[in-house]
Write a protein that holds these residues in place. Structure first.
Motif, mmCIF file in Angstrom:
data_model
loop_
_atom_site.group_PDB
_atom_site.id
_atom_site.type_symbol
_atom_site.label_atom_id
_atom_site.label_comp_id
_atom_site.label_asym_id
_atom_site.label_seq_id
_atom_site.Cartn_x
_atom_site.Cartn_y
_atom_site.Cartn_z
ATOM 1 N N MET A 28 13.075 8.316 8.185
ATOM 2 C CA MET A 28 12.224 9.362 7.621
ATOM 3 C C MET A 28 11.188 8.761 6.680
ATOM 4 O O MET A 28 11.482 7.820 5.928
ATOM 5 C CB MET A 28 13.066 10.393 6.859
ATOM 6 N N ALA A 29 9.973 9.306 6.716
ATOM 7 C CA ALA A 29 8.884 8.882 5.838
ATOM 8 C C ALA A 29 8.340 10.085 5.078
ATOM 9 O O ALA A 29 8.243 11.191 5.638
ATOM 10 C CB ALA A 29 7.764 8.225 6.652
ATOM 11 N N LEU A 30 7.967 9.859 3.811
ATOM 12 C CA LEU A 30 7.446 10.907 2.934
ATOM 13 C C LEU A 30 6.112 10.468 2.357
ATOM 14 O O LEU A 30 5.944 9.306 1.965
ATOM 15 C CB LEU A 30 8.420 11.187 1.782
ATOM 16 N N HIS A 31 5.166 11.401 2.259
ATOM 17 C CA HIS A 31 3.833 11.086 1.729
ATOM 18 C C HIS A 31 3.366 12.274 0.887
ATOM 19 O O HIS A 31 3.100 13.350 1.408
ATOM 20 C CB HIS A 31 2.872 10.856 2.897
ATOM 21 N N SER A 32 3.246 12.063 -0.429
ATOM 22 C CA SER A 32 2.797 13.150 -1.303
ATOM 23 C C SER A 32 1.755 12.663 -2.301
ATOM 24 O O SER A 32 1.730 13.097 -3.448
ATOM 25 C CB SER A 32 3.983 13.773 -2.052
ATOM 26 N N SER A 33 0.887 11.753 -1.862
ATOM 27 C CA SER A 33 -0.115 11.181 -2.751
ATOM 28 C C SER A 33 -1.385 12.030 -2.858
ATOM 29 O O SER A 33 -2.358 11.603 -3.478
ATOM 30 C CB SER A 33 -0.483 9.763 -2.291
ATOM 31 N N SER A 34 -1.371 13.209 -2.263
ATOM 32 C CA SER A 34 -2.510 14.123 -2.360
ATOM 33 C C SER A 34 -1.953 15.537 -2.486
ATOM 34 O O SER A 34 -0.748 15.733 -2.655
ATOM 35 C CB SER A 34 -3.416 13.993 -1.131
ATOM 36 N N GLU A 35 -2.819 16.528 -2.389
ATOM 37 C CA GLU A 35 -2.365 17.918 -2.442
ATOM 38 C C GLU A 35 -1.570 18.303 -1.199
ATOM 39 O O GLU A 35 -0.909 19.335 -1.175
ATOM 40 C CB GLU A 35 -3.567 18.849 -2.594
ATOM 41 N N ARG A 90 5.301 11.002 -7.817
ATOM 42 C CA ARG A 90 6.596 10.711 -8.435
ATOM 43 C C ARG A 90 7.727 11.464 -7.741
ATOM 44 O O ARG A 90 8.818 10.908 -7.542
ATOM 45 C CB ARG A 90 6.540 11.084 -9.917
ATOM 46 N N LEU A 91 7.481 12.708 -7.330
ATOM 47 C CA LEU A 91 8.537 13.502 -6.705
ATOM 48 C C LEU A 91 9.067 12.847 -5.437
ATOM 49 O O LEU A 91 10.282 12.717 -5.256
ATOM 50 C CB LEU A 91 8.007 14.899 -6.376
ATOM 51 N N SER A 92 8.183 12.441 -4.538
ATOM 52 C CA SER A 92 8.655 11.868 -3.280
ATOM 53 C C SER A 92 9.231 10.474 -3.475
ATOM 54 O O SER A 92 10.201 10.098 -2.801
ATOM 55 C CB SER A 92 7.540 11.851 -2.237
ATOM 56 N N GLN A 110 15.142 -0.677 -5.284
ATOM 57 C CA GLN A 110 14.745 -0.936 -6.671
ATOM 58 C C GLN A 110 13.283 -1.365 -6.806
ATOM 59 O O GLN A 110 12.664 -1.150 -7.848
ATOM 60 C CB GLN A 110 15.637 -2.015 -7.297
ATOM 61 N N SER A 111 12.727 -1.994 -5.772
ATOM 62 C CA SER A 111 11.370 -2.532 -5.868
ATOM 63 C C SER A 111 10.285 -1.500 -5.560
ATOM 64 O O SER A 111 9.098 -1.777 -5.730
ATOM 65 C CB SER A 111 11.216 -3.720 -4.913
ATOM 66 N N VAL A 112 10.665 -0.302 -5.128
ATOM 67 C CA VAL A 112 9.689 0.718 -4.749
ATOM 68 C C VAL A 112 9.394 1.609 -5.955
ATOM 69 O O VAL A 112 10.260 2.344 -6.431
ATOM 70 C CB VAL A 112 10.200 1.560 -3.567
ATOM 71 N N LEU A 113 8.146 1.515 -6.440
ATOM 72 C CA LEU A 113 7.728 2.258 -7.621
ATOM 73 C C LEU A 113 6.372 2.920 -7.354
ATOM 74 O O LEU A 113 5.570 2.405 -6.578
ATOM 75 C CB LEU A 113 7.599 1.323 -8.827
ATOM 76 N N PRO A 114 6.093 4.037 -8.017
ATOM 77 C CA PRO A 114 4.791 4.691 -7.825
ATOM 78 C C PRO A 114 3.667 3.903 -8.485
ATOM 79 O O PRO A 114 3.877 3.216 -9.497
ATOM 80 C CB PRO A 114 4.981 6.056 -8.487
ATOM 81 N N LEU A 115 2.481 3.985 -7.899
ATOM 82 C CA LEU A 115 1.290 3.339 -8.443
ATOM 83 C C LEU A 115 0.544 4.324 -9.342
ATOM 84 O O LEU A 115 0.175 5.413 -8.894
ATOM 85 C CB LEU A 115 0.354 2.905 -7.308
ATOM 86 N N TYR A 116 0.291 3.912 -10.581
ATOM 87 C CA TYR A 116 -0.481 4.710 -11.517
ATOM 88 C C TYR A 116 -1.603 3.858 -12.077
ATOM 89 O O TYR A 116 -1.513 3.314 -13.177
ATOM 90 C CB TYR A 116 0.406 5.222 -12.653
ATOM 91 N N PRO A 117 -2.711 3.691 -11.347
ATOM 92 C CA PRO A 117 -3.774 2.770 -11.779
ATOM 93 C C PRO A 117 -4.438 3.148 -13.103
ATOM 94 O O PRO A 117 -5.019 2.290 -13.763
ATOM 95 C CB PRO A 117 -4.790 2.844 -10.630
ATOM 96 N N THR A 118 -4.389 4.422 -13.479
ATOM 97 C CA THR A 118 -5.029 4.848 -14.723
ATOM 98 C C THR A 118 -4.031 5.081 -15.837
ATOM 99 O O THR A 118 -4.331 5.752 -16.819
ATOM 100 C CB THR A 118 -5.865 6.117 -14.494
ATOM 101 N N SER A 119 -2.831 4.512 -15.712
ATOM 102 C CA SER A 119 -1.829 4.684 -16.745
ATOM 103 C C SER A 119 -2.326 4.174 -18.092
ATOM 104 O O SER A 119 -2.886 3.072 -18.171
ATOM 105 C CB SER A 119 -0.543 3.929 -16.368
ATOM 106 N N PRO A 120 -2.135 4.929 -19.185
ATOM 107 C CA PRO A 120 -2.610 4.483 -20.494
ATOM 108 C C PRO A 120 -1.786 3.339 -21.074
ATOM 109 O O PRO A 120 -2.173 2.757 -22.077
ATOM 110 C CB PRO A 120 -2.488 5.741 -21.350
#
Length: 207
Positions: A7-14, A77-79, A193-203
């Motif tokens: 199974m694959a999940l994609h929620s990087s947009s609306e 983050r949810l997916s 463990q190595s799969v993390l979300p990308l947040y390029p604009t993280s403060p």
């Protein structure tokens, strides 16, 4: 040998996308569904996934894949959290692929033929933040190497050749499932463990 349940999940947009390879349906291709849930995904995620793969069969999953962004903070983050949790509990393979890397296999065809074997960039402008871009190379056929993961470009920096990020969640989640199938068939190690979300604009700095 029967195909594994993947199974694959994609929620990087609306748009939220789910793709399933089901060994109980050997004559069919992948089942793919997309849902325009936007910010309501926090309430609909489990039901949307169960619509394609009933919860009582989740324990049979042999591999998962998830788009890691960049995208909306909550949706991505949810997916990712769901995929990590399932992979940990089931002790199964989990791969994460950036949404830009998934796009790259489609968008490279927009380049002139003589540029399709050279590095190229995909970017999107974020209002008041700047440009988020990643660098890619088509290695062989449809294989894509991510040379630079999506990141916030320094102010004033211009990259080229560059393509605008374009969403096609149905196509990209199906590609994500295919990449998972390749990793599974090759026996590639893919710890959750190595799969993390990308947040390029993280403060707080780059991820």
């Amino acid at each position: 040998m029967s195909r594994p349940l993947l199974m694959a999940l994609h929620s990087s947009s609306e748009t939220f996308g789910v793709a399933v390879q089901d060994p109980l349906l050997p004559q069919e291709g992948p089942r793919v569904a997309v849902f325009e849930d936007g910010r309501a995904l926090s309430n609909t995620l489990i039901g949307r996934v169960a619509a394609l793969l009933p919860q009582e069969r989740w324990s049979d999953l042999e591999g998962l894949a998830v788009a890691t962004g960049p995208g909306g903070f909550t949706g991505t983050r949810l997916s990712v959290v769901m995929a990590r949790t399932l992979a940990q509990q089931l002790n199964c393979r989990l791969i994460g692929v950036s949404s830009y890397a998934l796009m790259a296999a489609r968008l490279v065809e927009q380049l002139p033929p003589e540029q399709r074997r050279s590095p190229f960039w995909i970017q999107r402008e974020l209002p008041r933040r700047g440009w988020v871009a990643g660098c890619y190379l088509r290695v062989d056929g449809s294989s894509i190497e991510e040379i630079r993961a999506p990141h916030l470009l320094p102010s004033g920096l211009r990259v080229e050749p560059v393509l605008a990020a374009e969403e096609d969640v149905a196509a990209d989640v199906e590609r994500l499932l295919a990449l998972l199938g390749q990793a599974h068939s090759l026996g590639t190690a893919a710890p959750w463990q190595s799969v993390l979300p990308l947040y390029p604009t993280s403060p707080v700095g780059p991820v």
